[in-house]
Design an enzyme around this catalytic site. Structure first.
Site, PDB file in Angstrom:
ATOM      1  N   GLU A 176       0.814  -1.215   0.000  1.00  0.00           N
ATOM      2  CA  GLU A 176       0.000   0.000   0.000  1.00  0.00           C
ATOM      3  C   GLU A 176       0.843   1.258   0.000  1.00  0.00           C
ATOM      4  O   GLU A 176       1.957   1.254   0.505  1.00  0.00           O
ATOM      5  CB  GLU A 176      -0.788   0.087   1.314  1.00  0.00           C
ATOM      6  CG  GLU A 176      -1.907  -0.859   1.443  1.00  0.00           C
ATOM      7  CD  GLU A 176      -2.522  -0.732   2.834  1.00  0.00           C
ATOM      8  OE1 GLU A 176      -2.598   0.384   3.375  1.00  0.00           O
ATOM      9  OE2 GLU A 176      -2.911  -1.779   3.364  1.00  0.00           O
ATOM     10  N   CYS A 184       2.829   8.371   2.002  1.00  0.00           N
ATOM     11  CA  CYS A 184       3.244   7.409   3.009  1.00  0.00           C
ATOM     12  C   CYS A 184       3.644   6.128   2.273  1.00  0.00           C
ATOM     13  O   CYS A 184       2.813   5.469   1.658  1.00  0.00           O
ATOM     14  CB  CYS A 184       2.073   7.173   3.960  1.00  0.00           C
ATOM     15  SG  CYS A 184       2.451   6.025   5.269  1.00  0.00           S
ATOM     16  N   CYS A 222       5.700  -7.208   7.997  1.00  0.00           N
ATOM     17  CA  CYS A 222       6.614  -6.566   8.944  1.00  0.00           C
ATOM     18  C   CYS A 222       6.876  -7.532  10.093  1.00  0.00           C
ATOM     19  O   CYS A 222       5.967  -8.237  10.530  1.00  0.00           O
ATOM     20  CB  CYS A 222       5.981  -5.284   9.488  1.00  0.00           C
ATOM     21  SG  CYS A 222       7.037  -4.375  10.632  1.00  0.00           S
ATOM     22  N   CYS A 261       4.248  -5.269  16.508  1.00  0.00           N
ATOM     23  CA  CYS A 261       3.633  -4.324  17.454  1.00  0.00           C
ATOM     24  C   CYS A 261       2.164  -4.723  17.625  1.00  0.00           C
ATOM     25  O   CYS A 261       1.480  -4.993  16.639  1.00  0.00           O
ATOM     26  CB  CYS A 261       3.743  -2.900  16.935  1.00  0.00           C
ATOM     27  SG  CYS A 261       5.458  -2.387  16.692  1.00  0.00           S
ATOM     28  N   CYS A 266      -0.761  -2.870  15.719  1.00  0.00           N
ATOM     29  CA  CYS A 266      -0.559  -2.509  14.310  1.00  0.00           C
ATOM     30  C   CYS A 266      -1.069  -3.582  13.373  1.00  0.00           C
ATOM     31  O   CYS A 266      -0.732  -4.759  13.497  1.00  0.00           O
ATOM     32  CB  CYS A 266       0.918  -2.242  14.057  1.00  0.00           C
ATOM     33  SG  CYS A 266       1.268  -1.787  12.347  1.00  0.00           S
ATOM     34  N   CYS A 285      -3.018   2.423   7.761  1.00  0.00           N
ATOM     35  CA  CYS A 285      -1.992   1.522   8.296  1.00  0.00           C
ATOM     36  C   CYS A 285      -2.222   0.041   8.010  1.00  0.00           C
ATOM     37  O   CYS A 285      -2.429  -0.747   8.913  1.00  0.00           O
ATOM     38  CB  CYS A 285      -1.866   1.697   9.803  1.00  0.00           C
ATOM     39  SG  CYS A 285      -1.767   3.391  10.315  1.00  0.00           S
TER      40      CYS A 285
END
Ligand code: SAH
Length: 341
Positions: free
Chosen positions: A89, A102, A109, A113, A116, A330
Site C-alpha cells: 500500500e 506514506c 513486517c 507491534c 498494528c 496503516c
C-alpha cells in the site's frame, strides 16, 4: 535484468563506466526517467543507438501495478501488485502545505507491534528500491500531482531494510531527477538501535521519527516486542547520539491508546524521558481496526495528555486524522483485500 528505477545516479554512473560509456550519460538518463518521465528507452532521443541497445540488454523499465484506489477526504490510498503478486500500500495525503506520500518499505513486517495491522502479516520480503520509487512515480502520474513530502510510515520497518531504503532516499532526493528535498523526507523506525547509529553517521539530511508509544519499558514491551532487544535507555542513548552528530530535531510518535498509555502518569513519565532533548512529540489518535482490540483515546484524554507535555515545555502536536473513514489506515486496505479473496 535489473530494474533501472532502483539505480542511484552514482550506481548508474558506475555501470556506464563499466561498459565503456561516459559517466555524464547518467544525468541524461535521469532526466528522461524522472524529469520527462518516458516509459521506453527508445524515447530517449539524445542517447545514442548503441548505448540504448546496451541499456535494453541490462535494464528493465518494468512497473508495479495499481490494483485499487480508495478515496476519502484529502486522502487517496493505493494498493499495488508486485511482480511476484505480493501486495503493498501507499497513501497520499493532501495538506495545506503540499502533498505527502506514506511509502511502504516491506511486504509485511516482523516488528509485531500489538496495535498494528501491518504486523499481522509477518515479513514476506523487503521491497527493492525500485518498488518504493515506483510507488511515488505511479501515484504522481495517476493522481496528476507533484508529491512534496515523503514519510516512510507505510507497511514495514524501514531500518530492517536499511540499504534499499537509503537507495530509495538517494534516488528521490537526487537533483538530476525527482529532486524531493531531504528535509521533506521522514524515516520512521520502531527503534532498531544499531541502524539509528548507522543512520547518524550517514550524512543524510532527512528527518528521523521514532515510534515510542510508551513512557516506560514495562508498557513498551507489551506494545512493541522490539523494546526487549533495545530497551528505552539504549534507545534514548542512540537518539541522543543521533541528535549530537546531526544537530537535527527528532520526532517521537506516540499513539494514543485508551486507558493503556494515555494516563497523567504516562504523560509525566514521558516528560521526564524527553526533558531537554531537541525533539517534539506527535500524538497520534489511534486508528481502530476490526482485528485488534485497542481503542482510541477520547478527545478529552488526548487534550489532557497534550496539556501536560505543553506545560512542561515539551514541543507537542496532535496528528491530523486521515483515512480512518476509508478502510485503509496503516495496512488495512491490504488486509481487507487479502481477506476478501
Ligand atoms: N515500522 C516503522 C514505520 C511504519 S508504522 C515504525 O514503527 O515507525 C508508522 C507509524 O504508524 C508508527 O508510529 C506506527 O506505530 C503507527 N501505527 C501503526 N498502527 C497504527 C494505528 N492503527 N493507528 C495509528 N498509528 C498506527
Amino acid at each position: 535484468m535489473e530494474n533501472i528505477y532502483g539505480y542511484t545516479l552514482e550506481m548508474l554512473e558506475e555501470y556506464l563506466a563499466s561498459i565503456g560509456e561516459k559517466k555524464f550519460k547518467a544525468n541524461q538518463l535521469y532526466d528522461w526517467l524522472y524529469k520527462k518521465r518516458v516509459n521506453s528507452f527508445d524515447d530517449m532521443t539524445n542517447v545514442g543507438k548503441a548505448t540504448i541497445q546496451k541499456l535494453k540488454e541490462h535494464f528493465s523499465l518494468e512497473k508495479i501495478e495499481i490494483v485499487t484506489k480508495e478515496t476519502g477526504k484529502d486522502v487517496s490510498k493505493y494498493l499495488f501488485n508486485l511482480h511476484d503478486n505480493n501486495k503493498i500500500e501507499a497513501v497520499l495525503m493532501y495538506h495545506d502545505y503540499g502533498t505527502s506520500l506514506c511509502v511502504s518499505s516491506q511486504v509485511g513486517c516482523n516488528m509485531s507491534c500489538s496495535f498494528c495491522e501491518s504486523g499481522r502479516l509477518k515479513k514476506v520480503r523487503n521491497l527493492e528500491a525500485y518498488e518504493m520509487v515506483q510507488e511515488l512515480l505511479l501515484i504522481e502520474k495517476y493522481e496528476n500531482v507533484r508529491i512534496s513530502h515523503i514519510v516512510l510510515m507505510g507497511i514495514g520497518e524501514p531500518f530492517d531494510n536499511y540499504d534499499n531504503v537509503m537507495k530509495f532516499i538517494d534516488i528521490v532526493n537526487c537533483g538530476k531527477g525527482i529532486e524531493l528535498g531531504a528535509r521533506h523526507i521522514t524515516v520512521s523506525t520502531s527503534g532498531i538501535v544499531p541502524k539509528i547509529k548507522e543512520f547518524a553517521k550517514s550524512d543524510k539530511q532527512v528527518n528521523l521519527a521514532i515510534s515510542l508509544h510508551a513512557s516506560n519499558d514495562e508498557l513498551r514491551r507489551k506494545l512493541m516486542p522490539i523494546d526487549k532487544a533495545y530497551p528505552l535507555d539504549t534507545l534514548m542513548d542512540a537518539i541522543k547520539e543521533y541528535i549530537g552528530k546531526t544537530n537535527r530535531r527528532v520526532t517521537f510518535e506516540y499513539i494514543m491508546l485508551d486507558h493503556v498509555n494515555d494516563t497523567k502518569e504516562n504523560a509525566l513519565e514521558l516528560v521526564n524521558l524527553l526533558k531537554g532533548m531537541n525533539c517534539y512529540v506527535n500524538l497520534i489518535p489511534y486508528n481502530e481496526t476490526s482485528h485488534i482490540d485497542f481503542k482510541k483515546s477520547s478527545q478529552e484524554r488526548i487534550m489532557n495528555f497534550y496539556d501536560i507535555l505543553k506545560k512542561n515545555n515539551i514541543n507537542v502536536t496532535i496528528r491530523r486524522e486521515f483515512g480512518s473513514k476509508v478502510s485503509a489506515a496503516c495496512g488495512q486496505l491490504r488486509a481487507n483485500h487479502e481477506e476478501a479473496k
